[in-house]
Scaffold this motif. Structure first.
Motif, PDB file in Angstrom:
ATOM      1  N   ASP A 362      19.249  -6.307  52.901  1.00 21.66           N
ATOM      2  CA  ASP A 362      18.557  -6.059  54.174  1.00 21.66           C
ATOM      3  C   ASP A 362      17.238  -6.820  54.258  1.00 21.66           C
ATOM      4  N   LEU A 363      17.019  -7.788  53.323  1.00 25.43           N
ATOM      5  CA  LEU A 363      15.832  -8.650  53.257  1.00 25.43           C
ATOM      6  C   LEU A 363      14.573  -7.923  52.796  1.00 25.43           C
ATOM      7  N   LYS A 364      14.696  -6.675  52.383  1.00 24.08           N
ATOM      8  CA  LYS A 364      13.544  -5.987  51.808  1.00 24.08           C
ATOM      9  C   LYS A 364      13.276  -6.547  50.416  1.00 24.08           C
ATOM     10  N   ARG A 365      11.985  -6.760  50.092  1.00 18.99           N
ATOM     11  CA  ARG A 365      11.609  -7.228  48.764  1.00 18.99           C
ATOM     12  C   ARG A 365      11.411  -6.021  47.852  1.00 18.99           C
ATOM     13  N   LEU A 366      12.050  -6.057  46.706  1.00 17.94           N
ATOM     14  CA  LEU A 366      12.012  -4.940  45.756  1.00 17.94           C
ATOM     15  C   LEU A 366      11.543  -5.443  44.400  1.00 17.94           C
ATOM     16  N   GLU A 367      10.464  -4.870  43.887  1.00 18.88           N
ATOM     17  CA  GLU A 367       9.999  -5.266  42.563  1.00 18.88           C
ATOM     18  C   GLU A 367      11.008  -4.808  41.514  1.00 18.88           C
ATOM     19  N   ARG A 368      11.403  -5.752  40.641  1.00 15.82           N
ATOM     20  CA  ARG A 368      12.374  -5.447  39.600  1.00 15.82           C
ATOM     21  C   ARG A 368      11.763  -5.455  38.200  1.00 15.82           C
ATOM     22  N   LEU A 369      10.653  -6.176  38.063  1.00 19.76           N
ATOM     23  CA  LEU A 369      10.054  -6.322  36.748  1.00 19.76           C
ATOM     24  C   LEU A 369       8.668  -6.923  36.911  1.00 19.76           C
ATOM     25  N   SER A 370       7.731  -6.453  36.094  1.00 23.74           N
ATOM     26  CA  SER A 370       6.441  -7.133  35.974  1.00 23.74           C
ATOM     27  C   SER A 370       5.996  -7.048  34.519  1.00 23.74           C
ATOM     28  N   PHE A 371       5.284  -8.071  34.091  1.00 23.72           N
ATOM     29  CA  PHE A 371       4.740  -8.037  32.737  1.00 23.72           C
ATOM     30  C   PHE A 371       3.273  -8.442  32.771  1.00 23.72           C
ATOM     31  N   GLU A 372       2.505  -7.872  31.843  1.00 26.47           N
ATOM     32  CA  GLU A 372       1.082  -8.166  31.706  1.00 26.47           C
ATOM     33  C   GLU A 372       0.816  -8.622  30.281  1.00 26.47           C
ATOM     34  N   THR A 455       8.672  -3.331  54.175  1.00 26.01           N
ATOM     35  CA  THR A 455       9.660  -4.316  53.729  1.00 26.01           C
ATOM     36  C   THR A 455       9.387  -4.755  52.295  1.00 26.01           C
ATOM     37  N   LEU A 456       8.560  -4.014  51.592  1.00 24.50           N
ATOM     38  CA  LEU A 456       8.244  -4.311  50.198  1.00 24.50           C
ATOM     39  C   LEU A 456       8.065  -3.000  49.447  1.00 24.50           C
ATOM     40  N   LEU A 457       8.735  -2.895  48.294  1.00 24.54           N
ATOM     41  CA  LEU A 457       8.573  -1.739  47.424  1.00 24.54           C
ATOM     42  C   LEU A 457       8.163  -2.224  46.039  1.00 24.54           C
ATOM     43  N   LEU A 502       1.827 -14.146  44.991  1.00 24.68           N
ATOM     44  CA  LEU A 502       2.582 -15.358  44.658  1.00 24.68           C
ATOM     45  C   LEU A 502       4.085 -15.114  44.721  1.00 24.68           C
ATOM     46  N   ALA A 503       4.527 -13.970  44.204  1.00 20.55           N
ATOM     47  CA  ALA A 503       5.964 -13.655  44.245  1.00 20.55           C
ATOM     48  C   ALA A 503       6.445 -13.503  45.681  1.00 20.55           C
ATOM     49  N   HIS A 504       5.633 -12.842  46.510  1.00 14.89           N
ATOM     50  CA  HIS A 504       6.028 -12.677  47.906  1.00 14.89           C
ATOM     51  C   HIS A 504       6.054 -14.022  48.621  1.00 14.89           C
ATOM     52  N   PHE A 505       5.096 -14.881  48.302  1.00  8.50           N
ATOM     53  CA  PHE A 505       5.098 -16.235  48.853  1.00  8.50           C
ATOM     54  C   PHE A 505       6.365 -16.983  48.437  1.00  8.50           C
ATOM     55  N   ALA A 506       6.724 -16.861  47.147  1.00  4.50           N
ATOM     56  CA  ALA A 506       7.918 -17.541  46.652  1.00  4.50           C
ATOM     57  C   ALA A 506       9.180 -17.034  47.332  1.00  4.50           C
ATOM     58  N   SER A 507       9.203 -15.741  47.671  1.00  3.96           N
ATOM     59  CA  SER A 507      10.381 -15.182  48.339  1.00  3.96           C
ATOM     60  C   SER A 507      10.539 -15.710  49.754  1.00  3.96           C
ATOM     61  N   ARG A 508       9.474 -16.290  50.313  1.00  9.16           N
ATOM     62  CA  ARG A 508       9.523 -16.841  51.667  1.00  9.16           C
ATOM     63  C   ARG A 508       9.625 -18.359  51.678  1.00  9.16           C
TER      64      ARG A 508
END
Length: 548
Positions: A362-372, A455-457, A502-508
């Motif tokens: 449905d084009l929603k962006r969903l965080e799947r992983l992050s690392f620090e 549209t982002l979780l 940056l991730a959201h930018f990359a998704s677009r």
């Protein structure tokens, strides 16, 4: 909200409320303190109140009441609970007004103040130790041995002191968060902290503290006094008494409406304790928390400072648990969705943060992983990033990398593996980003819209919430200010917010999918066998004969 009441409605409310009040002890004059002022003094007189936060309307005389509390506290002997009282605000005018009120209360309470004087004390800036500034301050000394002292709003002004500290109009002092850190140290030795203010935006540190108290996260006392509550406690009647005028509910209603009209659009915040959303903060905390519904792991790795001095085997042992955890997370990722990746690089002071988003059906962006990563060398950072991108390579549509400083080397090496895109309209997966005001101005608003439009979780994480709240409007452009927050050596600089942007930018990013059949690798004649050689010879013979 009580502001929409008409003048007629307020006059009727006050006429009924005043009629119901009995004449206490036959006194014609009202009590010295209004109800909310007396409540504040009573709370501070209780040993159970260690810290008191007061959100209030403008000009209701709360400072006058706190001056009474300061005199009662400093005028007592130690065995009766006496202690020094310190006052901090953002302007010298407020400071002088407070000291004048304290002097009046001291005379009213028949306390013996040794003297009232203005003096100068040395205040040295730790960043410029050779520069000594003379800062005006005011104090009242009592026979009890304690004093009321007015200080600057610099956190260092509280060093070496103990007692009760009053921070007035706290929402407007510089760096309230650091000032509160210094003030709360007073609680260790039985001191008290009073934080009193009108609101200055929902994201102001003052309101952050208020919300934490109301949510039960902080065990501090709390008071809320808006204009209507102050009027019901007799504020306008006291104004009439001071000005020598007769009070009437109609006059009070007129007074109330005039004040509301004067503040116009700011009435909610200035008079009714409703913080506005225009404090310079970019995202409201409730909005961020509402989007923290993704079940995404947050992997954190911090290596010892002598990591590079260890043997390769020792280094491998230190890295192995993180790699195992990362591989388990990657194996659980679905490969029927598209992915985008953002990478904010750091090596010394800040954190490296990588964020992987999936683009759902449905084009929603969903965080799947992050690392620090903290104190992790460049080669290890590249290996971790390579493993993430390699696993989702067949579904990866874009990866944006912070290319500032050393971050360019990571972007370049990942570009060699997955395709470097230096032109936004060009080909390649890895896009190096050289941050500029233009980039923030153009690319941050879509991220905010994603929060607002649901549209982002993202994952629920307190540190990530703090990073997102660190983004401010700087000259109208959303970005992370230069000021870092955190303890020495463990600082955060809005790193997750940049990685997510940056991730959201990359998704677009523009991407294209091509369907093709790969050409099988060429084989040697020995691998083809003798039959292939014969076939090649026959085909060559046919071609050499020509059309006849």
């Amino acid at each position: 909200m009580s502001a929409p009441l008409t003048k007629e409605q307020w006059a009727e409310i006050r006429r009924a409320s005043v009629a119901s009040i009995e004449n206490i002890a036959g006194l014609d004059l009202p009590e010295v303190l209004l109800g909310y002022q007396a409540q504040a003094v009573g709370l501070l007189d209780s040993v159970s109140t260690r810290a008191l936060f007061i959100e209030k309307s403008r000009r209701i005389g709360m400072t006058w009441g706190l001056a009474a509390a300061a005199v009662l506290k400093a005028g007592r002997e130690r065995k009766a609970g006496g202690m020094d009282a310190m006052y901090i605000s953002y302007s010298q005018e407020m400071t002088r007004e407070f000291i004048d009120a304290c002097a009046m209360w001291a005379r009213a309470f028949a306390m013996v103040a040794l003297d009232l004087d203005e003096f100068l004390f040395e205040d040295t800036d730790p960043n410029q130790p050779d520069e000594t500034r003379q800062i005006a301050a005011f104090r009242i000394r009592f026979a009890s041995g304690f004093e009321i002292l007015a200080l600057s709003s610099a956190p260092r002004s509280l060093r070496g002191k103990q007692g009760m500290v009053i921070i007035d109009e706290a929402a407007f002092v510089d760096n309230l968060k650091e000032l509160l850190k210094a003030a709360m140290a007073f609680l260790m030795w039985g001191g008290q902290v009073v934080v009193c203010s009108t609101h200055d935006g929902a994201e102001n540190e003052f309101n952050v503290q208020i919300q934490d108290i109301l949510a039960g996260r902080l065990p501090y006392a709390h008071m809320h006094v808006d204009l209507d509550e102050a009027l019901k406690d007799g504020l306008y009647q006291r104004i009439c008494l001071v000005q020598g005028r007769d009070w009437s509910p109609e006059d009070e209603a007129e007074f109330r409406q005039d004040i509301i009209d004067f503040y116009a659009d700011g009435a909610d915040e200035e008079l009714f304790c409703i913080p506005s959303m225009g404090s310079g903060a970019w995202l409201a905390a409730p909005l961020i928390e509402a989007r923290m519904k993704a079940q995404a792991p947050v992997l954190r790795l911090e290596l010892p400072v002598d990591y590079l001095h260890k043997t390769r085997l020792e280094q491998a042992v230190l890295m192995a648990p993180f790699y195992e955890e990362l591989e388990e997370v990657l194996k659980a990722l679905p490969l029927d969705v598209l992915y985008a990746f953002g990478f904010d690089f750091a090596r010394v002071a800040d954190l490296t943060v990588g964020t992987l988003l999936s683009i759902e059906k449905d084009l929603k962006r969903l965080e799947r992983l992050s690392f620090e990563l903290r104190n992790v060398p460049g080669e290890e950072q590249k290996e971790i990033t390579r493993r993430v991108l390699k696993h989702v390579q067949s579904r990866l549509v874009g990866a944006a990398f912070d290319a500032t400083g050393m971050g360019w080397t990571v972007a370049e090496d990942m570009g060699r593996l997955f395709g470097l895109r230096e032109d936004p309209q060009g080909a390649g997966i890895v896009m190096p980003i050289h941050f500029s005001e233009t980039w923030y101005r153009l690319e941050m608003p879509p991220l905010k819209a994603a929060f607002e439009d649901d549209t982002l979780l993202i994952a629920a994480d307190a540190e990530h919430l703090s990073d997102l709240r660190a983004v401010k409007e700087v000259r109208g452009v959303p970005r992370v200010p230069a000021l870092r927050e955190g303890t020495k050596g463990k600082k955060r600089h809005g790193d997750y917010a940049i990685s997510l942007a940056l991730a959201h930018f990359a998704s677009r990013m523009q991407w294209r999918e091509f369907g093709y059949t790969p050409v099988p690798p060429a084989r040697s004649r020995a691998e083809e066998g003798p039959d292939q050689d014969s076939a090649r010879f026959r085909l060559g013979s046919l071609r050499s004969r020509g059309p006849y």
